[in-house]
Design a protein around this motif. Structure first.
Motif, PDB file in Angstrom:
ATOM      1  N   TYR A  52       0.774  -1.555  -0.293  1.00 49.70           N
ATOM      2  CA  TYR A  52      -0.209  -0.090   0.407  1.00 49.70           C
ATOM      3  C   TYR A  52       0.659   0.606  -0.121  1.00 49.70           C
ATOM      4  O   TYR A  52       1.871   1.212   0.246  1.00 49.70           O
ATOM      5  CB  TYR A  52      -0.718  -0.061   1.550  1.00 49.70           C
ATOM      6  N   GLY A  53       0.098   2.621  -0.505  1.00 49.38           N
ATOM      7  CA  GLY A  53       0.966   4.678  -0.435  1.00 49.38           C
ATOM      8  C   GLY A  53       1.832   4.144   0.931  1.00 49.38           C
ATOM      9  O   GLY A  53       2.534   4.382   1.019  1.00 49.38           O
ATOM     10  N   ALA A  54       0.406   4.429   2.059  1.00 45.22           N
ATOM     11  CA  ALA A  54       0.792   5.026   2.829  1.00 45.22           C
ATOM     12  C   ALA A  54      -0.609   4.331   3.956  1.00 45.22           C
ATOM     13  O   ALA A  54      -1.927   3.965   3.750  1.00 45.22           O
ATOM     14  CB  ALA A  54       0.612   6.294   2.648  1.00 45.22           C
ATOM     15  N   LEU A  55      -0.566   4.167   4.916  1.00 48.11           N
ATOM     16  CA  LEU A  55      -0.919   3.761   6.656  1.00 48.11           C
ATOM     17  C   LEU A  55      -1.156   4.722   7.418  1.00 48.11           C
ATOM     18  O   LEU A  55      -0.160   5.601   7.346  1.00 48.11           O
ATOM     19  CB  LEU A  55      -0.926   2.771   7.395  1.00 48.11           C
ATOM     20  N   GLY A  56      -2.034   5.068   8.296  1.00 48.05           N
ATOM     21  CA  GLY A  56      -2.493   5.914   9.032  1.00 48.05           C
ATOM     22  C   GLY A  56      -1.953   4.657  10.844  1.00 48.05           C
ATOM     23  O   GLY A  56      -1.541   4.066  10.567  1.00 48.05           O
ATOM     24  N   SER A  57      -1.410   5.469  11.454  1.00 44.79           N
ATOM     25  CA  SER A  57      -0.782   4.680  12.672  1.00 44.79           C
ATOM     26  C   SER A  57      -2.010   4.134  13.574  1.00 44.79           C
ATOM     27  O   SER A  57      -3.008   3.988  13.225  1.00 44.79           O
ATOM     28  CB  SER A  57      -0.455   5.602  13.951  1.00 44.79           C
ATOM     29  N   ASP A  58      -0.918   3.492  14.184  1.00 45.22           N
ATOM     30  CA  ASP A  58      -1.598   1.792  14.703  1.00 45.22           C
ATOM     31  C   ASP A  58      -2.887   2.447  15.682  1.00 45.22           C
ATOM     32  O   ASP A  58      -3.039   2.795  16.933  1.00 45.22           O
ATOM     33  CB  ASP A  58      -1.320   1.267  15.572  1.00 45.22           C
ATOM     34  N   LEU A  59      -3.704   2.454  15.289  1.00 46.48           N
ATOM     35  CA  LEU A  59      -5.657   2.435  16.421  1.00 46.48           C
ATOM     36  C   LEU A  59      -5.803   1.864  17.062  1.00 46.48           C
ATOM     37  O   LEU A  59      -6.269   2.078  18.348  1.00 46.48           O
ATOM     38  CB  LEU A  59      -6.350   2.080  15.018  1.00 46.48           C
ATOM     39  N   LEU A  60      -4.733   0.592  17.497  1.00 44.35           N
ATOM     40  CA  LEU A  60      -4.887  -0.094  18.947  1.00 44.35           C
ATOM     41  C   LEU A  60      -4.004   0.226  19.710  1.00 44.35           C
ATOM     42  O   LEU A  60      -3.433  -0.670  21.205  1.00 44.35           O
ATOM     43  CB  LEU A  60      -4.609  -1.295  18.961  1.00 44.35           C
ATOM     44  N   SER A  61      -2.962   1.231  18.774  1.00 42.14           N
ATOM     45  CA  SER A  61      -1.078   2.036  19.888  1.00 42.14           C
ATOM     46  C   SER A  61      -0.584   0.613  20.251  1.00 42.14           C
ATOM     47  O   SER A  61      -0.090   0.562  21.021  1.00 42.14           O
ATOM     48  CB  SER A  61      -1.967   2.852  20.735  1.00 42.14           C
ATOM     49  N   GLN A  62      -0.521  -0.793  19.415  1.00 42.02           N
ATOM     50  CA  GLN A  62       0.134  -1.707  19.989  1.00 42.02           C
ATOM     51  C   GLN A  62       2.087  -0.850  19.195  1.00 42.02           C
ATOM     52  O   GLN A  62       2.729  -1.935  19.179  1.00 42.02           O
ATOM     53  CB  GLN A  62      -0.543  -2.970  19.018  1.00 42.02           C
ATOM     54  N   CYS A  63       1.419  -1.086  17.819  1.00 37.08           N
ATOM     55  CA  CYS A  63       2.492  -0.835  16.764  1.00 37.08           C
ATOM     56  C   CYS A  63       3.509   0.746  16.654  1.00 37.08           C
ATOM     57  O   CYS A  63       2.157   1.408  16.247  1.00 37.08           O
ATOM     58  CB  CYS A  63       2.272  -1.586  15.197  1.00 37.08           C
ATOM     59  N   ALA A  64       4.516   0.310  16.226  1.00 29.92           N
ATOM     60  CA  ALA A  64       4.789   1.574  15.979  1.00 29.92           C
ATOM     61  C   ALA A  64       4.848   1.489  14.870  1.00 29.92           C
ATOM     62  O   ALA A  64       4.265   1.260  13.680  1.00 29.92           O
ATOM     63  CB  ALA A  64       6.401   1.422  15.680  1.00 29.92           C
ATOM     64  N   ALA A  65       4.928   3.476  14.574  1.00 26.89           N
ATOM     65  CA  ALA A  65       4.510   4.268  12.896  1.00 26.89           C
ATOM     66  C   ALA A  65       5.194   2.844  12.051  1.00 26.89           C
ATOM     67  O   ALA A  65       5.820   2.933  11.903  1.00 26.89           O
ATOM     68  CB  ALA A  65       4.913   5.898  12.821  1.00 26.89           C
ATOM     69  N   PRO A  66       4.023   2.820  10.534  1.00 22.45           N
ATOM     70  CA  PRO A  66       4.390   2.522   9.963  1.00 22.45           C
ATOM     71  C   PRO A  66       5.564   3.253   8.901  1.00 22.45           C
ATOM     72  O   PRO A  66       5.915   4.197   8.883  1.00 22.45           O
ATOM     73  CB  PRO A  66       3.124   1.763   8.308  1.00 22.45           C
ATOM     74  N   ARG A  67       6.597   2.747   7.981  1.00 20.81           N
ATOM     75  CA  ARG A  67       7.917   2.950   7.218  1.00 20.81           C
ATOM     76  C   ARG A  67       7.563   3.289   6.519  1.00 20.81           C
ATOM     77  O   ARG A  67       7.076   1.284   5.632  1.00 20.81           O
ATOM     78  CB  ARG A  67       8.918   2.998   7.846  1.00 20.81           C
ATOM     79  N   VAL A  68       8.264   2.943   5.303  1.00 22.97           N
ATOM     80  CA  VAL A  68       8.338   3.729   3.761  1.00 22.97           C
ATOM     81  C   VAL A  68       9.315   2.499   3.507  1.00 22.97           C
ATOM     82  O   VAL A  68      10.513   2.374   3.728  1.00 22.97           O
ATOM     83  CB  VAL A  68       8.222   4.498   2.736  1.00 22.97           C
ATOM     84  N   ASP A  69       9.079   1.361   2.456  1.00 15.31           N
ATOM     85  CA  ASP A  69      10.065  -0.006   2.270  1.00 15.31           C
ATOM     86  C   ASP A  69       9.671  -0.257   0.797  1.00 15.31           C
ATOM     87  O   ASP A  69       9.021  -0.941   0.207  1.00 15.31           O
ATOM     88  CB  ASP A  69       9.650  -1.291   3.362  1.00 15.31           C
ATOM     89  N   GLY A  70      10.831   1.062   0.020  1.00 14.61           N
ATOM     90  CA  GLY A  70      10.290   0.348  -1.082  1.00 14.61           C
ATOM     91  C   GLY A  70       8.806   1.197  -1.814  1.00 14.61           C
ATOM     92  O   GLY A  70       9.039   2.311  -1.578  1.00 14.61           O
ATOM     93  N   ASN A  71       8.375  -0.211  -2.644  1.00 16.77           N
ATOM     94  CA  ASN A  71       7.182   0.856  -3.266  1.00 16.77           C
ATOM     95  C   ASN A  71       6.231   0.191  -1.811  1.00 16.77           C
ATOM     96  O   ASN A  71       4.992  -0.431  -2.588  1.00 16.77           O
ATOM     97  CB  ASN A  71       7.219  -0.271  -4.528  1.00 16.77           C
ATOM     98  N   GLN A  72       6.665  -0.451  -0.740  1.00 16.61           N
ATOM     99  CA  GLN A  72       5.609  -1.331   0.036  1.00 16.61           C
ATOM    100  C   GLN A  72       6.061  -0.066   1.405  1.00 16.61           C
ATOM    101  O   GLN A  72       6.263   0.686   1.827  1.00 16.61           O
ATOM    102  CB  GLN A  72       5.971  -2.674  -0.003  1.00 16.61           C
ATOM    103  N   ILE A  73       4.642  -0.764   2.230  1.00 18.14           N
ATOM    104  CA  ILE A  73       4.985  -0.339   3.568  1.00 18.14           C
ATOM    105  C   ILE A  73       5.547  -1.485   5.107  1.00 18.14           C
ATOM    106  O   ILE A  73       5.283  -2.555   4.071  1.00 18.14           O
ATOM    107  CB  ILE A  73       3.848  -0.054   4.042  1.00 18.14           C
ATOM    108  N   ALA A  74       6.076  -1.222   5.526  1.00 18.99           N
ATOM    109  CA  ALA A  74       6.988  -2.164   6.790  1.00 18.99           C
ATOM    110  C   ALA A  74       5.506  -1.819   7.926  1.00 18.99           C
ATOM    111  O   ALA A  74       5.832  -0.831   8.802  1.00 18.99           O
ATOM    112  CB  ALA A  74       8.301  -2.013   6.691  1.00 18.99           C
ATOM    113  N   VAL A  75       5.718  -2.642   8.344  1.00 25.56           N
ATOM    114  CA  VAL A  75       5.028  -2.963   9.307  1.00 25.56           C
ATOM    115  C   VAL A  75       5.551  -3.798  10.779  1.00 25.56           C
ATOM    116  O   VAL A  75       5.542  -4.806  10.417  1.00 25.56           O
ATOM    117  CB  VAL A  75       3.173  -2.776   9.903  1.00 25.56           C
ATOM    118  N   VAL A  76       6.120  -2.932  11.963  1.00 28.64           N
ATOM    119  CA  VAL A  76       6.612  -4.423  12.699  1.00 28.64           C
ATOM    120  C   VAL A  76       5.342  -4.377  13.963  1.00 28.64           C
ATOM    121  O   VAL A  76       5.284  -3.743  14.346  1.00 28.64           O
ATOM    122  CB  VAL A  76       7.624  -3.861  13.809  1.00 28.64           C
TER     123      VAL A  76
END
Length: 894
Positions: free
Chosen positions: A578-602
């Motif tokens: 995906y092009g962009a994600l908002g912040s985690d609405l449950l406050s469990q995950c850190a802010a997603p980061r751009v990784d090439g043409n994808q989004i990385a989520v920890v």
């Protein structure tokens, strides 16, 4: 002595001579139902009287009319059809029973049916349901702990006795349920149960009671340990006032072993067998779905007595079927409940369920029923799904079923640390259902051990399971006490008392300060999830799409919402396209980061996160969101469900300071601006088109207010006054399934006009007058746009209806508009259609609609236009391509 008197005396003497010696006068000890209501869909009502010495009885019904009378061989039951005249008014209408030995009076009453407003509402994916056992939840009235009618059954130290929970306790805890966020409460049965210790059932060497409610001895009585019918009615009313629906548990398969019918049956075939001679249930539910199954095993499954104890009712006996159907309608009419949970669905003939559901739908069209099919095989559960006929030619039309097939992999994955892929694969079997959104998924309920008693279960796993439950399809169910992680491995330990529900409890878990830190964390996590589901309609009604599925990580999308689960004991990184994600609405995950043409989520260990997709890549021209858009998530409404409202502000709005703007209101708001939330990944492009048209001076700058739809879209967008009064279903046209449920378009419009518009006018710099307030929509949204301008002509000065779905109710809206469309001297009207896909069926209707408009005085020009777009289909992409035309009509500089 007159001749008449002499003749009468001779007749009485002859009667006395014919009477057997010692004949006794009749007595009536029970009347079922005790009352009914005028204008019922059931008329005549079949009344059953229980008593003694009723042989040879005849009935007199006074102002009511008595029909067929039938007395059983023992003279202990009388059945009579009582017809209620249309002119009958509420009041006492005693029935007179006459036999050669005398007479008896059977009390019977006509009572008004409760008003439907706010009652009989049904429930569904927009709700979160909470199951509680009245006896084990909270003791609100200690006075009924040891009632005179059944003393000696209350003892909290004995696991199978009554513990004192009651209806008053549930009512007192409604604020707690409301604070958790649940919107529907399912109570186990409140029927009157056996009122003495059961000597027959001693699983642990001690007598037991039917505290659970599934051993009814009076289908028209409330268990005295729980309260009274009036108290249950008060609970339902209080719940409705708090915005909580009530679902009541019912049992049509069997009675308790000590029901009076067991030793004195109303008919010879009332039960399948007798205490001494009956089949034992073999639990082979597969035989009902299998056309090749042995008849003997199928009979034992349908006719056998549960655990060789619970007498199996014979629904093939017409008197039994009539009794059970009327009993169901009586409970609903007398209490105003919103739904029914029906016990042991597969063990009752499907012919009966078909008749039972039909009777409910006739009397309470919006009420919903969920049936219990306790099996983990979706191929079997889907056989019992309503909405389609099976090989036996039967469609029971049950509204929902419990999702036992999903329950087992949920427990294995989230409690025992098994594979998430197994849960995803079970969801993949949704193809077996006609509509899997009509399932009720759950982590636990009263018939299984609790989640936290599974081997390896932790609060972290419980929270992760809740993250899945509250973001998956269907209507999620929460079992009381699981919100704090109560334990209990089996019956009755899985039905423990909720701590704090009794005075003197060591801890009060109803209050935050009574919970341990871990319990509070789990409780707050569930509360937040429920609130998120309520605020984000996509989590209620949008289809699921898997993005990443591995044994321990699972990412799926529901509309604009992305859910990421990590069941591993270490953190994990997932990448999503995906092009962009908002912040985690449950406050469990850190802010997603751009990784090439994808989004990385920890994702942290044993955690789940929920994001809003703010930009998505799709084939074709680049789409996105242009300009400033404000999301009012979960905008509260008084008469309809909360929903998202998006407000688009024109370029220069923030810099202009004092400039005021016209407002365009649009329906199906998730399709208006954002391709990530829109059907098929393509939005209307109102933001891009408005920006372009404003920049070149074609239209006036304006504010656009896009109101999202809900799972009740058909009911909210179908013009109520275009249908006959009381109609609660309509054909959607062109061979598509009919839509049913209370038509609430008037409530939807009232929300727009009396709640949303005042908010918009207060919050933004608008030009609130009629000439600067417009409305637009497509398909059903076109119907509601025209209805809005017709019902509120002083509010909306113009309407645009694209690809209007005139076939709904076979064009009934055209007839409505012929009488109510406001004049062209004060209003403006735009209509169009395409010629492909669904639009290909619109020409005959659009011709009628155009003729109707012209008959109302509309002439082609700046105040009216109707267009045809050859080759255009019924889609957001097609409306996007021609959007400049209706926007220029509505907002063009004049």
């Amino acid at each position: 002595m007159t001749r008449a008197a002499f003749t009468g005396r001779l007749a009485r003497l002859a009667l006395c001579a014919a009477m057997p010696l010692g004949a006794q006068a009749p007595t009536v000890t029970k009347v079922d139902p005790p009352d009914w209501w005028p204008q019922s869909t059931v008329n005549p009502v079949r009344v059953m009287l229980r008593g003694s010495h009723l042989a040879g009885a005849s009935l007199e019904c006074g102002a009511l009319r008595c029909g067929r009378v039938q007395v059983n061989a023992a003279g202990t039951y009388v059945f009579v059809d009582v017809t209620i005249p249309p002119s009958a008014r509420p009041g006492q209408y005693p029935l007179t029973v006459r036999t050669p030995a005398g007479r008896a009076i059977a009390p019977f009453e006509l009572t008004p049916k409760l008003a439907s407003a706010g009652r009989y509402q049904g429930f569904g994916p927009s709700d979160v349901m909470y199951l509680l056992m009245p006896d084990r939840f909270a003791n609100g009235d200690p006075q009924n702990d040891n009632p005179v009618a059944s003393p000696g059954l209350h003892n909290r130290s004995e696991r199978r006795y009554y513990h004192g929970g009651d209806l008053a306790g549930v009512r007192q805890r409604l604020p707690y349920l409301r604070s958790l966020g649940v919107s529907a409460v399912w109570l186990n049965p409140i029927y009157d149960n056996h009122n003495a210790l059961n000597d027959r059932e001693k699983p642990d060497g001690k007598p037991i009671t039917d505290y659970h409610g599934y051993g009814p001895t009076d289908f028209y009585g409330v268990e005295e340990h729980f309260g009274t019918l009036g108290e249950f009615r008060a609970l339902v009313d209080a719940a409705h006032a708090a915005g909580i629906k009530i679902v009541v548990d019912m049992v049509a398969n069997h009675t308790g072993p000590y029901h009076p019918w067991v030793t004195d049956s109303p008919t010879p075939t009332w039960y399948h067998g007798t205490v001494d001679r009956h089949l034992n249930n073999v639990w082979q539910t597969w035989t009902i779905a299998d056309r090749y199954s042995p008849a003997s095993v199928r009979a034992a499954t349908l006719d056998g007595w549960f655990i060789d104890i619970l007498p199996d009712l014979n629904q093939d006996d017409p008197e039994v079927a009539r009794y059970l159907i009327q009993n169901t309608l009586w409970w609903v009419a007398r209490t105003g409940v919103d739904g029914i949970r029906q016990d042991t669905w597969p063990y009752v003939p499907r012919t009966f369920w078909r008749a039972w559901m039909a009777a409910i739908t006739r009397e309470f069209p919006s009420l919903k029923v969920v049936g219990e099919v306790y099996d983990g095989d979706p191929a079997l559960v889907s056989f019992f799904e309503g909405g389609r006929a099976q090989w036996d030619g039967l469609d029971t039309k049950v509204d929902m079923l419990f999702d036992f097939p999903l329950f087992y992999p949920i427990r294995q994955a989230f409690a025992r640390g098994g594979s998430l892929r197994d849960v995803a694969q079970m969801l993949g079997r949704d193809r077996m259902y006609q509509d899997a959104t009509r399932l009720v998924p759950f982590l636990g309920l009263h018939d299984v051990g609790r989640f936290m008693s599974e081997p390896g279960a932790t609060h972290a796993g419980l929270r992760l399971a809740y993250t899945f439950l509250l973001t998956t399809r269907g209507t999620p169910l929460v079992y009381y006490g699981d919100e704090i992680g109560m334990t209990g491995s089996g019956d009755p330990d899985n039905r423990g008392d909720f701590p704090g529900g009794w005075p003197g409890d060591a801890a009060d878990k109803f209050e935050a300060n009574g919970r341990t830190p871990e319990e509070q964390r789990t409780w707050q996590h569930l509360q937040r999830l429920i609130g998120l589901r309520r605020a984000r309609a996509d989590l209620q009604g949008r289809a699921m799409e898997n993005v990443v599925v591995t044994p321990q990580q699972w990412v799926y999308r529901r509309g604009a919402m992305l859910v990421a689960l990590n069941n591993d004991t270490t953190a994990s990184t997932v990448r999503v396209p995906y092009g962009a994600l908002g912040s985690d609405l449950l406050s469990q995950c850190a802010a997603p980061r751009v990784d090439g043409n994808q989004i990385a989520v920890v994702i942290p260990a044993r955690s789940g996160c929920v994001f809003e997709i703010t930009r998505v890549s799709i084939p074709g021209p680049p789409l996105g969101i242009t300009g400033r858009r404000v999301l009012h998530a979960g905008f509260a409404a008084t008469r309809i469900a909360a929903r998202n409202v998006e407000v688009w502000l024109p370029p220069g709005y923030d810099a202009s300071g004092s400039t005021r703007y016209p407002v365009l209101y649009m329906h199906d708001g998730q399709n208006v601006f954002n391709p990530a939330t829109s059907m098929g990944g393509v939005d209307w492009g109102v933001d891009e088109t408005m920006t372009s048209l404003i920049a070149d001076g074609t239209i006036r700058p304006a504010i656009v207010v896009a109101t999202w739809n809900s799972p009740k879209r058909y009911q909210e967008y179908m013009p109520r006054k275009a249908l006959p009064a009381g109609e609660t279903s309509f054909s959607t046209g062109l061979g598509r399934p009919a839509a049913s449920g209370e038509i609430i378009s008037d409530a939807y419009l009232a929300f727009l006009v009396t709640e949303l518009k005042p908010f918009i006018d207060r919050t933004y710099r608008t030009r609130p007058g009629r000439d600067d307030t417009m409305v637009m929509g497509s398909s059903m949204g076109g119907l509601i746009s025209l209805y809005a301008m017709s019902e509120y002509p002083n509010v909306f000065g113009a309407a645009a209806a694209l690809s209007t779905h005139w076939p709904a109710a076979d064009g009934a809206v055209i007839e409505y508009l012929a009488q109510h469309l406001p004049p062209p001297t004060t209003h403006r009207l735009y209509m169009d259609r395409g010629s492909a896909t669904l639009d290909a069926s619109y020409p005959p209707y659009q011709v009628r609609a155009d003729a109707m408009a012209r008959a109302r005085g509309y002439v082609e020009g700046p105040r009216f236009t109707t267009r045809v777009f050859e080759g255009a289909d019924h889609s957001e992409r097609a409306w996007r391509e021609r959007l400049t035309i209706p926007l220029t009509f509505l907002l063009g500089r004049r």
